[in-house]
Scaffold this motif. Structure first.
Motif, PDB file in Angstrom:
ATOM      1  N   HIS A 311     -45.453  17.557 -28.490  1.00 61.88           N
ATOM      2  CA  HIS A 311     -45.920  17.924 -27.152  1.00 61.88           C
ATOM      3  C   HIS A 311     -45.754  16.737 -26.196  1.00 61.88           C
ATOM      4  CE1 HIS A 311     -48.003  20.793 -29.820  1.00 61.88           C
ATOM      5  NE2 HIS A 311     -47.888  21.627 -28.806  1.00 61.88           N
ATOM      6  N   PHE A 312     -45.627  17.059 -24.907  1.00 65.14           N
ATOM      7  CA  PHE A 312     -45.494  16.014 -23.901  1.00 65.14           C
ATOM      8  C   PHE A 312     -46.844  15.350 -23.646  1.00 65.14           C
ATOM      9  CE2 PHE A 312     -41.693  18.468 -22.662  1.00 65.14           C
ATOM     10  CZ  PHE A 312     -40.768  17.434 -22.645  1.00 65.14           C
ATOM     11  N   ARG A 313     -46.782  14.080 -23.393  1.00 61.70           N
ATOM     12  CA  ARG A 313     -47.997  13.354 -23.028  1.00 61.70           C
ATOM     13  C   ARG A 313     -48.378  13.681 -21.583  1.00 61.70           C
ATOM     14  NH1 ARG A 313     -49.205   9.675 -26.950  1.00 61.70           N
ATOM     15  NH2 ARG A 313     -47.490   9.053 -28.329  1.00 61.70           N
ATOM     16  N   LYS A 314     -49.627  13.448 -21.241  1.00 64.08           N
ATOM     17  CA  LYS A 314     -50.149  13.793 -19.916  1.00 64.08           C
ATOM     18  C   LYS A 314     -49.785  12.691 -18.928  1.00 64.08           C
ATOM     19  CE  LYS A 314     -53.989  16.377 -21.935  1.00 64.08           C
ATOM     20  NZ  LYS A 314     -55.470  16.513 -22.044  1.00 64.08           N
ATOM     21  N   THR A 315     -48.589  12.820 -18.365  1.00 60.36           N
ATOM     22  CA  THR A 315     -48.125  11.810 -17.415  1.00 60.36           C
ATOM     23  C   THR A 315     -48.918  11.849 -16.108  1.00 60.36           C
ATOM     24  OG1 THR A 315     -46.412  13.397 -16.770  1.00 60.36           O
ATOM     25  CG2 THR A 315     -45.798  11.698 -18.365  1.00 60.36           C
ATOM     26  N   SER A 316     -49.457  13.027 -15.741  1.00 58.88           N
ATOM     27  CA  SER A 316     -50.261  13.095 -14.516  1.00 58.88           C
ATOM     28  C   SER A 316     -51.557  12.301 -14.673  1.00 58.88           C
ATOM     29  CB  SER A 316     -50.581  14.550 -14.178  1.00 58.88           C
ATOM     30  OG  SER A 316     -49.414  15.256 -13.842  1.00 58.88           O
ATOM     31  N   LYS A 317     -52.154  12.377 -15.856  1.00 62.54           N
ATOM     32  CA  LYS A 317     -53.339  11.581 -16.121  1.00 62.54           C
ATOM     33  C   LYS A 317     -53.003  10.093 -16.087  1.00 62.54           C
ATOM     34  CE  LYS A 317     -56.564  10.508 -19.874  1.00 62.54           C
ATOM     35  NZ  LYS A 317     -56.964  10.841 -21.264  1.00 62.54           N
ATOM     36  N   MET A 318     -51.866   9.723 -16.656  1.00 64.52           N
ATOM     37  CA  MET A 318     -51.402   8.335 -16.646  1.00 64.52           C
ATOM     38  C   MET A 318     -51.247   7.824 -15.214  1.00 64.52           C
ATOM     39  SD  MET A 318     -47.676   7.120 -18.014  1.00 64.52           S
ATOM     40  CE  MET A 318     -47.859   8.194 -19.421  1.00 64.52           C
ATOM     41  N   MET A 319     -50.626   8.654 -14.369  1.00 67.82           N
ATOM     42  CA  MET A 319     -50.391   8.261 -12.982  1.00 67.82           C
ATOM     43  C   MET A 319     -51.711   8.187 -12.210  1.00 67.82           C
ATOM     44  SD  MET A 319     -47.427   8.150 -10.934  1.00 67.82           S
ATOM     45  CE  MET A 319     -47.066   8.214  -9.185  1.00 67.82           C
ATOM     46  N   ARG A 320     -52.617   9.100 -12.469  1.00 68.06           N
ATOM     47  CA  ARG A 320     -53.892   9.106 -11.731  1.00 68.06           C
ATOM     48  C   ARG A 320     -54.715   7.853 -12.038  1.00 68.06           C
ATOM     49  NH1 ARG A 320     -58.638  10.914 -13.489  1.00 68.06           N
ATOM     50  NH2 ARG A 320     -57.635  12.008 -15.222  1.00 68.06           N
ATOM     51  N   LEU A 321     -54.748   7.446 -13.314  1.00 65.62           N
ATOM     52  CA  LEU A 321     -55.506   6.247 -13.667  1.00 65.62           C
ATOM     53  C   LEU A 321     -54.892   4.995 -13.043  1.00 65.62           C
ATOM     54  CD1 LEU A 321     -56.287   7.006 -17.422  1.00 65.62           C
ATOM     55  CD2 LEU A 321     -57.798   7.247 -15.442  1.00 65.62           C
ATOM     56  N   ASP A 322     -53.584   4.889 -13.035  1.00 60.18           N
ATOM     57  CA  ASP A 322     -52.936   3.725 -12.421  1.00 60.18           C
ATOM     58  C   ASP A 322     -53.148   3.705 -10.909  1.00 60.18           C
ATOM     59  OD1 ASP A 322     -52.012   2.671 -14.812  1.00 60.18           O
ATOM     60  OD2 ASP A 322     -50.117   3.788 -14.741  1.00 60.18           O
ATOM     61  N   LEU A 323     -53.156   4.874 -10.273  1.00 58.73           N
ATOM     62  CA  LEU A 323     -53.414   4.919  -8.832  1.00 58.73           C
ATOM     63  C   LEU A 323     -54.842   4.518  -8.513  1.00 58.73           C
ATOM     64  CD1 LEU A 323     -51.527   8.196  -7.789  1.00 58.73           C
ATOM     65  CD2 LEU A 323     -50.908   5.852  -7.182  1.00 58.73           C
ATOM     66  N   GLU A 324     -55.773   4.913  -9.370  1.00 57.19           N
ATOM     67  CA  GLU A 324     -57.164   4.508  -9.142  1.00 57.19           C
ATOM     68  C   GLU A 324     -57.309   2.993  -9.236  1.00 57.19           C
ATOM     69  OE1 GLU A 324     -59.525   6.610 -11.922  1.00 57.19           O
ATOM     70  OE2 GLU A 324     -59.347   8.563 -10.898  1.00 57.19           O
ATOM     71  N   ARG A 325     -56.669   2.375 -10.211  1.00 52.88           N
ATOM     72  CA  ARG A 325     -56.752   0.909 -10.310  1.00 52.88           C
ATOM     73  C   ARG A 325     -56.044   0.227  -9.149  1.00 52.88           C
ATOM     74  NH1 ARG A 325     -56.357   1.999 -15.963  1.00 52.88           N
ATOM     75  NH2 ARG A 325     -54.095   2.117 -15.782  1.00 52.88           N
ATOM     76  N   ALA A 326     -55.017   0.895  -8.586  1.00 51.24           N
ATOM     77  CA  ALA A 326     -54.294   0.313  -7.446  1.00 51.24           C
ATOM     78  C   ALA A 326     -54.991   0.577  -6.122  1.00 51.24           C
ATOM     79  CB  ALA A 326     -52.876   0.868  -7.398  1.00 51.24           C
ATOM     80  N   GLY A 327     -56.026   1.407  -6.103  1.00 49.97           N
ATOM     81  CA  GLY A 327     -56.707   1.710  -4.849  1.00 49.97           C
ATOM     82  C   GLY A 327     -55.955   2.694  -3.976  1.00 49.97           C
ATOM     83  N   VAL A 328     -55.125   3.525  -4.571  1.00 47.65           N
ATOM     84  CA  VAL A 328     -54.358   4.540  -3.842  1.00 47.65           C
ATOM     85  C   VAL A 328     -54.941   5.901  -4.186  1.00 47.65           C
ATOM     86  CG1 VAL A 328     -52.073   5.559  -3.453  1.00 47.65           C
ATOM     87  CG2 VAL A 328     -52.294   3.098  -3.892  1.00 47.65           C
TER      88      VAL A 328
END
Length: 585
Positions: A311-328
């Motif tokens: 199965h594919f990994r949850k790339t949207s979750k990956m992107m959301r966490l990185d955006l939160e740490r970046a303040g975006v």
């Protein structure tokens, strides 16, 4: 001859009454009749068939009679070809459709998703047979799911509907049903129910995302540097998640003069082999990233985007966490999302900001329709739109002389005939030699009544605009006039640009004999027509059929009819009668 009977069943039982194989020592033989009635008949091909029917004799006899009736109708050529498929459950047809999709070469993901959605729709509507499929029930079920389901938008509803219609179209194409029962369903307007629209990241936001990902912990099985490289490759190639998961070190050609990345056809969404050029800055980042991973085998995926189960990994979750740490913001104030697929939106939007032509952007985005590239994936910010508006020319100054010229240029029509201003004589304009304009031929005097000659003069030779919108555009209409053949009407001439003029007839009250109260008879009107054709008020341009009407020696069309058009009334009415009158003189 059809027969109804019960089967003879022989059982071998041991001393305890249990069934044992034949020949077992100490067994006893028990012979009995079957509980269910069976029927025997001969089909249309002459083959004897035996079928189980029912435990009730009357019900079994009725079933056998129905089978015999169908056989006889088939022999007579009255057989229903869809009856056999109607008797089968809908689940069997779905299994056949699954096999058909696989034979086409569709991926297992597409086949599984298609069958699941069709099964969910059929179960929700209660369909068990082909004859039960009904368009209103499907529409009602989809509407209920849209109201109740948080993740069931108009777009998702269209997906379910399209798959169900495709399944019914397949049934019709393979002669399993007579017609598609869902052909009347129409797609919904997805613009009214958008629930997950994406946006493009700005350059500053993407830079903050890369820094946060590079310094972040492992998320969804990918380290921080791996996620940063994944974001870069997704934003500079426009590859989707499944396409990025299929990339291996063999897919990269970094040593050629033009570095490229290749994608096999079986992993591409459009099932075609892809080859895209790489940006020089991306090539340098890739070389540094690969140098830090010397143990990466040639056939190993560059990014572990699949779990061990496939199965594919949850790339949207990956992107959301990185955006939160970046303040975006993952979702901005307009409700637009910045998930992993937003990197593809960023790639296409950057192409538009760089001034790349739409055809080139469509090819790089690998879209089949340029509308999808321009409308769905291209996001232009307010700063880009403001720059486009600023590039327009400045507003010119509007002085008094410009206002006078504008007012003079807007004048199109001359005074109406019959008024003092229109009856004053005007000098004829100068006509270049060899042109077809107003000639110097002597003008014939018009009959008593309202004047036409004065109103048919052009305003000025400079007004060279072709008169369109009144009559069919024909050759020479820039310097001719047209007189509508209409009797018993008030004539009004309008001068138009280009040296031509147009006669407008206002209907007036008529008597039975065809004379107008103003004293102008049909013969006088025909005299005006001939005078206009010979150069009296001015050269005339006749629509097709109008000249022939005037040459019929008194035969005319009814009042108010257009040139070249037959009267709508019959010859037995008062307006349809033809009067033979000679023109005056």
């Amino acid at each position: 001859m059809p027969a109804l009977f019960k089967l003879r069943i022989t059982r071998y039982l041991d001393e305890h009454g249990r069934r044992v194989p034949k020949g077992t020592p100490g067994t006893r033989v028990v012979r009995e009749r079957s509980r269910k009635w069976y029927g025997e008949y001969r089909d249309a091909e002459g083959i004897t068939r035996r079928v189980p029917l029912a435990t009730d004799k009357a019900a079994a006899q009725a079933k056998l009679n129905e089978i015999v009736r169908r056989v006889e109708r088939k022999e007579a050529g009255l057989h229903d070809p869809y009856e056999e498929h109607e008797a089968r459950p809908l689940a069997e047809h779905l299994e056949d459709y699954r096999t058909f999709l696989r034979s086409k070469g569709s991926t297992e993901k597409h086949v599984g998703q298609t069958i699941r959605r069709i099964e969910a729709l059929c179960d929700g509507c209660g369909f068990r047979r082909l004859s039960e499929i009904d368009a209103p029930k499907v529409a009602a079920w989809l509407a209920e799911r849209r109201r109740a389901g948080r993740r069931f938008s108009a777009q998702t509803s269209n997906f379910y509907q399209d798959l169900a219609k495709a399944f019914c179209a397949w049934l019709q194409a393979h002669d399993r049903i007579a017609k598609n029962p869902l052909v009347t369903l129409r797609r919904l307007n997805v613009a009214t129910d958008r629930r997950h629209d994406r946006r493009a990241l700005t350059e500053e936001e993407f830079g903050r995302l890369l820094r946060a990902a590079s310094e972040g912990p492992v998320v969804e099985g990918l380290s921080g540097p791996d996620r940063a490289m994944l974001y870069i490759l997704a934003t500079w190639t426009g590859f989707r998640r499944a396409e990025l998961a299929a990339l291996t070190p063999r897919s990269l050609d970094l040593d050629s003069e033009q570095a490229t990345v290749r994608l096999p056809a079986q992993f591409s969404k459009r099932r075609k082999a892809e080859r895209l050029p790489l940006h020089p800055a991306v090539v340098e980042r890739l070389r540094a990233w690969l140098a830090a991973r010397p143990d990466l085998a040639e056939g190993t995926p560059l990014f572990a985007l699949r779990t061990p189960s496939g199965h594919f990994r949850k790339t949207s979750k990956m992107m959301r966490l990185d955006l939160e740490r970046a303040g975006v913001a993952y979702r901005d104030e307009e409700g637009l999302f910045a998930d992993f697929h937003a990197n593809r939106h960023t790639f296409i939007s950057n192409l538009s900001r760089a001034g790349v032509p739409l055809a080139t952007a469509q090819k790089l985005a690998r879209h089949s329709d340029p509308k999808l590239t321009a409308s769905r994936y291209t996001h232009l910010g307010l700063d880009v739109q403001a720059g486009a508006i600023a590039s327009l020319p400045a507003v010119p100054g509007l002085g008094a002389a410009d206002q006078e010229r504008g007012a003079a240029g807007d004048r199109v029509a001359a005074p109406v005939a019959g008024t003092p201003a229109a009856d004053r004589p005007e000098p004829a304009p100068a006509v270049p030699e060899g042109s077809r304009g107003v000639t110097d031929a002597p003008k014939r005097k018009a009959p008593p009544g309202r004047g036409l000659g004065a109103s048919c003069r052009p305003e000025s030779p400079a007004d060279a605009v072709h008169p369109t919108g009144f009559e069919p555009v024909t050759f020479g209409s820039v310097d001719r006039c047209s007189i509508q053949l209409s009797y018993g009407c008030d004539a009004h001439a309008l001068a138009v640009r280009g040296g031509g003029y147009l006669t407008v007839w206002r209907p007036a009250r008529k008597d039975v004999r065809g004379f107008s109260p103003q004293g102008r008879s049909q013969g006088e009107v025909r005299w005006l027509v001939r005078t206009a054709r010979s150069g009296g008020p001015g050269p005339s341009l006749w629509p097709r059929g109008a000249g022939s009407v005037a040459r019929r020696r008194g035969r005319s069309r009814r009042s108010g009819s257009l040139p070249g058009r037959r009267p709508s009334c019959g010859s037995d009415t008062r307006w349809g009668r033809r009067r033979r009158r000679r023109p005056p003189g």
